[in-house]
Design a protein around this motif. Structure first.
Motif, short mmCIF file in Angstrom:
data_model
loop_
_atom_site.label_atom_id
_atom_site.label_comp_id
_atom_site.label_asym_id
_atom_site.label_seq_id
_atom_site.Cartn_x
_atom_site.Cartn_y
_atom_site.Cartn_z
N MET A 193 -15.22 -0.11 1.19
CA MET A 193 -14.23 0.80 1.47
C MET A 193 -13.34 0.12 2.54
O MET A 193 -13.00 -1.41 2.71
CB MET A 193 -15.27 1.46 2.45
N GLY A 194 -12.25 0.71 2.25
CA GLY A 194 -10.90 -0.08 3.01
C GLY A 194 -10.62 0.16 4.40
O GLY A 194 -12.11 1.31 4.74
N ARG A 195 -10.00 -0.11 5.21
CA ARG A 195 -9.82 0.06 6.43
C ARG A 195 -8.60 0.75 6.73
O ARG A 195 -7.53 0.35 6.32
CB ARG A 195 -9.85 -1.12 7.70
N GLU A 196 -9.07 2.17 6.55
CA GLU A 196 -7.60 2.94 6.57
C GLU A 196 -6.81 3.29 7.51
O GLU A 196 -7.32 4.00 8.58
CB GLU A 196 -8.25 4.38 5.73
N VAL A 197 -5.21 3.67 7.62
CA VAL A 197 -4.03 3.55 9.01
C VAL A 197 -3.49 4.59 8.21
O VAL A 197 -3.29 5.22 7.31
CB VAL A 197 -3.61 2.26 8.76
N GLN A 198 -3.20 5.30 10.05
CA GLN A 198 -1.86 6.07 9.25
C GLN A 198 -1.09 5.99 8.39
O GLN A 198 -0.99 5.64 8.91
CB GLN A 198 -1.51 6.72 11.05
N TYR A 199 -0.31 7.15 8.33
CA TYR A 199 0.57 7.09 7.29
C TYR A 199 0.24 6.70 6.09
O TYR A 199 1.55 6.20 5.02
CB TYR A 199 1.77 5.63 8.09
N THR A 200 -0.64 6.40 5.94
CA THR A 200 -0.71 6.20 4.54
C THR A 200 -1.90 7.27 4.13
O THR A 200 -2.52 7.58 4.85
CB THR A 200 -1.26 4.62 4.22
N SER A 201 -1.68 7.30 2.57
CA SER A 201 -2.46 7.94 1.61
C SER A 201 -4.40 7.79 2.34
O SER A 201 -4.60 6.57 3.01
CB SER A 201 -3.10 8.18 0.21
N GLU A 202 -5.23 8.94 2.15
CA GLU A 202 -6.40 8.63 3.18
C GLU A 202 -6.75 7.46 2.50
O GLU A 202 -7.28 7.15 2.77
CB GLU A 202 -6.92 10.28 2.57
N ALA A 203 -7.26 7.02 0.78
CA ALA A 203 -7.84 6.24 0.46
C ALA A 203 -6.71 5.10 0.11
O ALA A 203 -7.35 4.57 -1.35
CB ALA A 203 -8.52 6.82 -0.56
N GLY A 204 -5.53 4.65 0.74
CA GLY A 204 -5.18 3.45 0.32
C GLY A 204 -5.46 2.42 0.07
O GLY A 204 -5.08 1.31 -1.36
N ALA A 205 -5.91 1.40 1.30
CA ALA A 205 -6.59 0.38 1.10
C ALA A 205 -8.04 0.38 0.46
O ALA A 205 -8.29 -0.40 -1.10
CB ALA A 205 -7.10 0.28 2.29
N SER A 206 -8.57 1.81 0.16
CA SER A 206 -9.63 1.53 -0.85
C SER A 206 -9.29 1.48 -2.28
O SER A 206 -9.94 1.69 -2.94
CB SER A 206 -10.38 3.16 -0.38
N ARG A 207 -8.67 2.73 -2.51
CA ARG A 207 -8.41 2.25 -3.92
C ARG A 207 -7.91 0.57 -4.53
O ARG A 207 -8.78 0.83 -5.40
CB ARG A 207 -6.73 3.17 -4.17
N LEU A 208 -7.46 0.30 -3.88
CA LEU A 208 -7.31 -1.34 -4.19
C LEU A 208 -8.02 -1.73 -4.49
O LEU A 208 -8.69 -3.43 -4.71
CB LEU A 208 -6.29 -1.72 -2.99
N ILE A 209 -9.23 -1.87 -3.25
CA ILE A 209 -10.80 -2.41 -3.33
C ILE A 209 -11.47 -1.73 -4.19
O ILE A 209 -12.28 -2.72 -5.24
CB ILE A 209 -11.43 -1.83 -2.08
N HIS A 210 -11.64 -0.76 -4.54
CA HIS A 210 -12.24 0.14 -5.68
C HIS A 210 -11.42 -0.96 -7.21
O HIS A 210 -12.44 -1.15 -8.10
CB HIS A 210 -12.39 1.74 -5.54
#
Length: 285
Positions: free
Chosen positions: A232-249
């Motif tokens: 999992m990624g560390r999700e932040v405000q103003y980005t889609s819910e799974a923005g970081a996780s998408r790259l990590i997956h």
């Protein structure tokens, strides 16, 4: 809950969404008092979290630990590493430089979290399952669909019969017609999408093997898996819910792809040579 403290412990973050209210209270306490927990007994922890010793035991097992002693070993390993950086959330007044540095930092730290969380034996079992499959299907929706499309493109280079599908009707149709020897790779940040769960359950009923890539190791989707790869990624405000996780997956998919390519070196090299030759022809026009 002090979100920043939960962020420090990937193993807690990965199961948090699937915990009961009392188990979340235990997770919050551990995240906020990790040093103190190292000196506590099961009875002490139960008293501090207003829970029972049985609940503590069940909580440890959800984290993949046999008991509190093993959980303490896991915590000690995490606490002994370099001091953790704070979670970088985006504030409304941040400029372009701030936004870029925070997003990049969270992705980088999310990758490192995933590195410590991945089950490498499971990863190799997944590679063996894909390599032995008659057909491979990659299912996902939304942001996860981009991960699926990337995996389809990459795995085609290995000569695998693979298809990425993000339409719910096509997914469930394909799942119903699968046979033993087929494999589904299901990708989902939450692991809770109803349509994906339906497709995976239909595929499992038909005899297909199930590999799940998710951010939540105790999700309903993870429970259906023969092999679960969690990151999992560390999700932040103003980005889609799974923005970081998408790259990590996507990175997990790359590791899986590389492990398969390593086992089929001659096939991989031959296919790459064929591809380069045909792509070279296109440049001549």
């Amino acid at each position: 809950m002090e979100e920043a403290n939960i962020q420090r412990f990937p193993v807690l973050r990965s199961v948090y969404g699937g915990l009961t209210k009392s188990e979340r209270r235990i997770a919050d306490y551990i995240a906020n008092h990790a040093g103190i927990v190292m000196e506590q007994t099961v009875a002490d922890l139960a008293a501090q979290t207003e829970s029972s010793e049985i609940t503590i035991s069940r909580f440890c097992k959800k984290l993949g630990c046999s008991g509190l002693k093993e959980l303490k070993v896991m915590l000690a390993a995490r606490l002994s590493t370099a001091p953790q950086k704070d979670f970088h959330d985006i504030a409304s007044g941040d400029g372009g430089s701030d936004v870029a540095s925070k997003i990049f930092a969270n992705i980088s730290e999310g990758l490192q979290d995933t590195l410590s969380l991945l089950d490498y034996e499971a990863l190799d079992r997944a590679a063996a399952m894909v390599l032995a499959a008659n057909r491979v299907y990659v299912f996902g929706f939304g942001n996860s669909a981009t991960v699926c499309a990337d995996m389809e493109t990459r795995f085609l280079r290995l000569g695998l019969a693979i298809r990425a599908e993000s339409d719910s009707h096509m997914q469930v149709t394909e799942a119903a017609l699968m046979t033993e020897g087929d494999v589904v790779i299901a990708v989902s940040h939450s692991g809770a999408t109803k349509e994906l769960l339906q497709s995976v359950r239909a595929a499992k009923k038909a005899g297909a093997g199930i590999i799940v890539i998710t951010s939540h190791g105790r999700s309903l989707l993870a429970e259906e898996a023969d092999i679960c790869l969690c990151g999992m990624g560390r999700e932040v405000q103003y980005t889609s819910e799974a923005g970081a996780s998408r790259l990590i997956h996507m990175a997990i998919g790359d590791v899986l792809y590389t492990r398969i390519a390593m086992q089929e070196r001659s096939v991989f090299r031959g296919n790459m040579e064929k591809m380069r030759k045909e792509i070279g022809k296109k440049r001549q026009f």
